[in-house]
Design a protein around this motif. Structure first.
Motif, PDB file in Angstrom:
ATOM      1  N   UNK A  97       0.817  -1.213   0.000  1.00 22.65           N
ATOM      2  CA  UNK A  97       0.000   0.000   0.000  1.00 22.65           C
ATOM      3  C   UNK A  97       0.852   1.266   0.000  1.00 22.65           C
ATOM      4  N   UNK A  98       0.422   2.216  -0.810  1.00 22.71           N
ATOM      5  CA  UNK A  98       1.033   3.544  -0.889  1.00 22.71           C
ATOM      6  C   UNK A  98      -0.093   4.548  -0.663  1.00 22.71           C
ATOM      7  N   UNK A  99       0.082   5.432   0.331  1.00 26.26           N
ATOM      8  CA  UNK A  99      -0.953   6.401   0.662  1.00 26.26           C
ATOM      9  C   UNK A  99      -0.404   7.823   0.598  1.00 26.26           C
ATOM     10  N   UNK A 100      -1.326   8.792   0.417  1.00 27.66           N
ATOM     11  CA  UNK A 100      -0.910  10.197   0.462  1.00 27.66           C
ATOM     12  C   UNK A 100      -1.107  10.723   1.878  1.00 27.66           C
ATOM     13  N   UNK A 101      -0.899  12.024   2.075  1.00 21.78           N
ATOM     14  CA  UNK A 101      -1.001  12.600   3.421  1.00 21.78           C
ATOM     15  C   UNK A 101      -2.394  12.493   4.018  1.00 21.78           C
ATOM     16  N   UNK A 102      -3.415  12.281   3.196  1.00 20.96           N
ATOM     17  CA  UNK A 102      -4.786  12.159   3.679  1.00 20.96           C
ATOM     18  C   UNK A 102      -5.227  10.703   3.860  1.00 20.96           C
ATOM     19  N   UNK A 103      -4.277   9.771   3.679  1.00 22.58           N
ATOM     20  CA  UNK A 103      -4.600   8.363   3.838  1.00 22.58           C
ATOM     21  C   UNK A 103      -5.281   7.764   2.615  1.00 22.58           C
TER      22      UNK A 103
END
Length: 109
Positions: A97-103
């Motif tokens: 999984x790769x997420x941004x700052x907002x999940x």
């Protein structure tokens, strides 16, 4: 230098991401500690506070070059550290999984 493959990492393993802010914001591993390599020496205390006392620090960047330098520095400081082979590119390619700052779903920049 100690290295670790992405598929050898468990979810609970400590991960230090040393990419720059824009790379981190685009996408990162959930739960990773972010200290950009360019700020690493000045912010070393943050790692000392967050890292497990008896566990390994797994260092990751985009492809493995910057994280190798930080891994070598940590080893010189007596820290049990390993470079994540292939970096976030290998992480993403392995389906992790790769997420941004907002999940939300992110991408490796």
């Amino acid at each position: 230098m100690p290295t670790v493959a992405v598929d050898e990492l468990k979810e609970e393993d400590f991960l230090l991401d040393v990419r720059e802010d824009d790379e981190w914001q685009a996408g990162h591993a959930a739960g990773a500690l972010h200290i950009p390599m360019s700020e690493f020496v000045a912010r070393y205390g943050e790692l000392a506070e967050a890292a497990p006392q008896d566990g390994r620090v797994n260092v990751i960047c985009r492809s493995g070059g910057r994280s190798a330098q930080v891994t070598m520095y940590l080893a010189q400081q007596g820290v049990d550290a390993a470079n994540v082979d292939g970096g976030m590119q290998a992480w993403e390619a392995a389906g992790r999984a790769v997420v941004d700052d907002n999940g939300q779903p992110g991408a490796v920049a």
